[in-house]
Structure formats: C-alpha cells, structure tokens
Scaffold this active site. Structure first.
Site, PDB file in Angstrom:
ATOM      1  N   ASN A  94       0.803  -1.221   0.000  1.00  0.00           N
ATOM      2  CA  ASN A  94       0.000   0.000   0.000  1.00  0.00           C
ATOM      3  C   ASN A  94       0.840   1.277   0.000  1.00  0.00           C
ATOM      4  O   ASN A  94       0.405   2.300  -0.504  1.00  0.00           O
ATOM      5  CB  ASN A  94      -0.915  -0.038   1.246  1.00  0.00           C
ATOM      6  CG  ASN A  94      -1.522   1.310   1.574  1.00  0.00           C
ATOM      7  OD1 ASN A  94      -2.438   1.764   0.911  1.00  0.00           O
ATOM      8  ND2 ASN A  94      -0.988   1.976   2.597  1.00  0.00           N
ATOM      9  N   SER A 152      -3.986   2.543  -8.695  1.00  0.00           N
ATOM     10  CA  SER A 152      -4.726   3.804  -8.754  1.00  0.00           C
ATOM     11  C   SER A 152      -5.388   3.880 -10.123  1.00  0.00           C
ATOM     12  O   SER A 152      -4.882   3.288 -11.090  1.00  0.00           O
ATOM     13  CB  SER A 152      -3.769   4.999  -8.605  1.00  0.00           C
ATOM     14  OG  SER A 152      -4.420   6.213  -8.953  1.00  0.00           O
ATOM     15  N   TYR A 167       3.716   9.315 -11.514  1.00  0.00           N
ATOM     16  CA  TYR A 167       2.823   8.514 -10.651  1.00  0.00           C
ATOM     17  C   TYR A 167       1.942   7.598 -11.509  1.00  0.00           C
ATOM     18  O   TYR A 167       1.782   6.414 -11.205  1.00  0.00           O
ATOM     19  CB  TYR A 167       1.973   9.478  -9.826  1.00  0.00           C
ATOM     20  CG  TYR A 167       0.983   8.831  -8.883  1.00  0.00           C
ATOM     21  CD1 TYR A 167       1.399   8.308  -7.662  1.00  0.00           C
ATOM     22  CD2 TYR A 167      -0.374   8.765  -9.197  1.00  0.00           C
ATOM     23  CE1 TYR A 167       0.483   7.734  -6.782  1.00  0.00           C
ATOM     24  CE2 TYR A 167      -1.296   8.196  -8.330  1.00  0.00           C
ATOM     25  CZ  TYR A 167      -0.866   7.684  -7.121  1.00  0.00           C
ATOM     26  OH  TYR A 167      -1.769   7.110  -6.255  1.00  0.00           O
ATOM     27  N   SER A 170       3.916   4.758 -12.737  1.00  0.00           N
ATOM     28  CA  SER A 170       4.225   3.802 -11.662  1.00  0.00           C
ATOM     29  C   SER A 170       3.006   2.937 -11.343  1.00  0.00           C
ATOM     30  O   SER A 170       3.136   1.740 -11.096  1.00  0.00           O
ATOM     31  CB  SER A 170       4.712   4.542 -10.406  1.00  0.00           C
ATOM     32  OG  SER A 170       3.642   5.147  -9.709  1.00  0.00           O
TER      33      SER A 170
END
Ligand SMILES: NC(=O)c1ccc[n+]([C@@H]2O[C@H](COP(=O)([O-])OP(=O)(O)OC[C@H]3O[C@@H](n4cnc5c(N)ncnc54)[C@H](O)[C@@H]3O)[C@@H](O)[C@H]2O)c1
Length: 267
Positions: A94, A152, A167, A170
């Site tokens: 996480n 995400s 981000y 990733s």
C-alpha cells in the site's frame, strides 16, 4: 462474512500503514482477527495506528519501520517478522507517494527514481522477500497467501490529472506486476490482485473535499456516483479480497472510483 473472525491465526503485513488507507485496512483486518505487521517509514504514524487498533481488538502487532524501496531494509524487516510470527497470510503493498506535480517528461530524474522506487520497486522488494514463506504455508487451504497491491485509476487513465505523470506510469506498472505475479504464484496457491482507487479523502490529497472538487471541476471530470471516496470503502474491498469468497479471484485490477474513469480516456 461481516462478523466472522476469518483472519484469526493469520498475519497481515500492511506497508504504509501509518496513515490513510493503510491505517483503515489495519483496523478492518484486526476486526476480522488478523495479527498485524505495521510497516511505514513514519514510526509515529504506525504507533498511532497500533494504539487505535488495540482500543477495540486483542491482536498481536509488530511495528516494522522500514523504507520499502530498499531491499536490505525489507529483508531485515522479514527477519524481525519471523522472529515474532510463524506466517504471513496477507500482504498489502500500500505504501505510495505521488512525488509532486509534473508531467512525466518534465519530471526530474530524482523524482522519477523516488516514485518508481517506492511505488513499483517497493512492492517487488516486499513480494520477492516474503513469497517463499507464503508458498510453504500448507496450513492455509486452499489459498496459502494473498497479495493485494494498491494501484490507482491514474494507472489506467491519467486523464484526471496529467500532472501526476510519473505517478501514473508507476501505477500502471503496479497493475502489470499484479498480473505477472498472479501468473508466477498461481501454482503456489497465492492470489494476487490490485485495487485501483479513484479520488479518496486521505492525507496524500490533503484530505480537503473542497479542493478535490474544485480540481475535478476544473478538469471537467465527473464522478457518476457523486461523492469523493472514503478510505473505509477501500478497506472493505481489501477485506473482501482477503476473505475466502475471493479465493478464486486472481490477477485482477479492481477499480473503485464511483464510475469516475468511465468519463475519461484510458491509458
Ligand atoms: N488517496 C487517494 O485518493 C488514492 C487514490 C489512488 C491510489 N492511492 C494509493 O493508495 C496508497 C495509500 O495512499 P494514501 O492515500 O493512504 O496516502 P497516505 O500518504 O495517507 O499514506 C501513505 C503512507 O505510506 C508511507 N510511505 C511512504 N513512502 C514509504 C516508504 N518508502 N516505505 C514505507 N512507507 C512509506 C507514508 O509514510 C504514509 O504513511 C498509495 O499507494 C496511493 O498511491 C491513493
């Protein structure tokens, strides 16, 4: 599923559990009877999570301060974990950072390395270090262990925030890692899935619903179920994936975004 202590006797390792989703998951797994390894770089954060968990639950908790992006620290953490516990049934990868706002190609090398280090190499370090133990856990049947990666919607659609360029890359890699590991670990009876949250109220986004709303409006992004997400909903989904109801689910990326990504371009 609700009141059953189906995680009793099982250890859950949650990275980044000093805050946000990680803390909520720690509370939810403990309610189901899990003993916990709380990992974070922020020791104060995991101490607070531990205190919150122990208010209402009688479970064993190990605090494990370590930077998941560093393999040596993760290996040292594993030694400590197995001095205390005899299994690790559940891993939630996480811990994550956004690295700041930039398109991917204008990002500084340092930022690229940092974000990829925590968000992609971090889960790899953890999974690489712990899967051998999981494989041998014959006491748990039919599934010997479960891995949940927190991805995400930025990893499937960067349209809601192009300034989270690195981000987004990733988190797409997190989803790819999920699929690769599900293939590699399936025959060892380990399931691997990812959860891809949309926009949720946690410290990573300053926990300010007004600012989030303004941002989404400025980009003309709609959430069909017209609410900003609450961290508990992600924890509830993780509890489902940890339960036996989900034993035959692996290699999946489960989007939880109120329908937000229906309205934006996919990567
Ligand atoms: N909040 C959202 O809307 C949202 C949406 C999609 C995905 N996510 C993802 O959910 C995960 C949790 O985010 P959050 O919103 O709870 O954020 P958060 O900032 O509240 O929590 C992240 C935690 O990770 C820890 N951490 C950071 N780097 C670390 C490292 N190298 N090693 C160990 N721990 C480290 C931080 O100290 C922090 O406690 C992240 O992977 C994030 O990318 C969040």
């Amino acid at each position: 599923m609700n009141n059953e202590k189906f995680l009793e006797g099982k250890v859950a390792l949650i990275t980044g559990s000093g805050s946000g989703f990680g803390r909520k998951m720690a509370l939810s797994f403990a309610e189901k009877g899990a003993d916990l390894v709380l990992n974070d770089v922020n020791l104060e954060g995991i101490k607070e999570t531990k205190n919150l968990v122990l208010k209402d639950n009688e479970v064993e908790i190990l605090l494990a301060k370590a930077d998941v992006s560093k393999l040596a620290e993760v290996e040292e953490m594993a030694d400590k974990v197995f001095e205390v516990f005899d299994n690790v049934f559940l891993i939630v990868n996480n811990a994550g950072i956004d690295g700041g706002l930039s398109t991917s190609l204008k990002a500084k090398e340092e930022m690229y390395d940092k974000v990829m280090g925590v968000n992609v190499k971090g889960p790899w370090n953890i999974t690489k270090t712990f899967f051998r133990k999981m494989k041998r856990q014959k006491q748990f049947k039919p599934v010997r262990g479960k891995i949940i990666n927190i991805a995400s919607t930025a990893g499937t659609s960067s349209g809601h925030n192009p300034m989270l360029g690195v981000y987004s890359i990733s988190k797409a890699a997190v989803i790819a890692q999920t699929r690769v590991w599900a293939l590699e670990l399936g025959s060892s009876d380990i399931t691997v899935n990812s959860i891809a949250p949309g926009v949720f109220l946690t410290p990573i986004y300053n926990s300010d619903p007004k600012l989030i709303r303004q941002f989404l409006d400025s980009r003309n992004v709609k959430i069909p179920i017209d609410k900003i997400g609450e961290a508990q909903w992600v924890a509830d989904l993780a509890v489902f994936l940890a339960s036996s109801t989900a034993d035959y689910i692996t290699g999946q990326n489960i989007v939880i975004d109120g329908g937000m990504t229906l309205s934006i371009n996919k990567l």
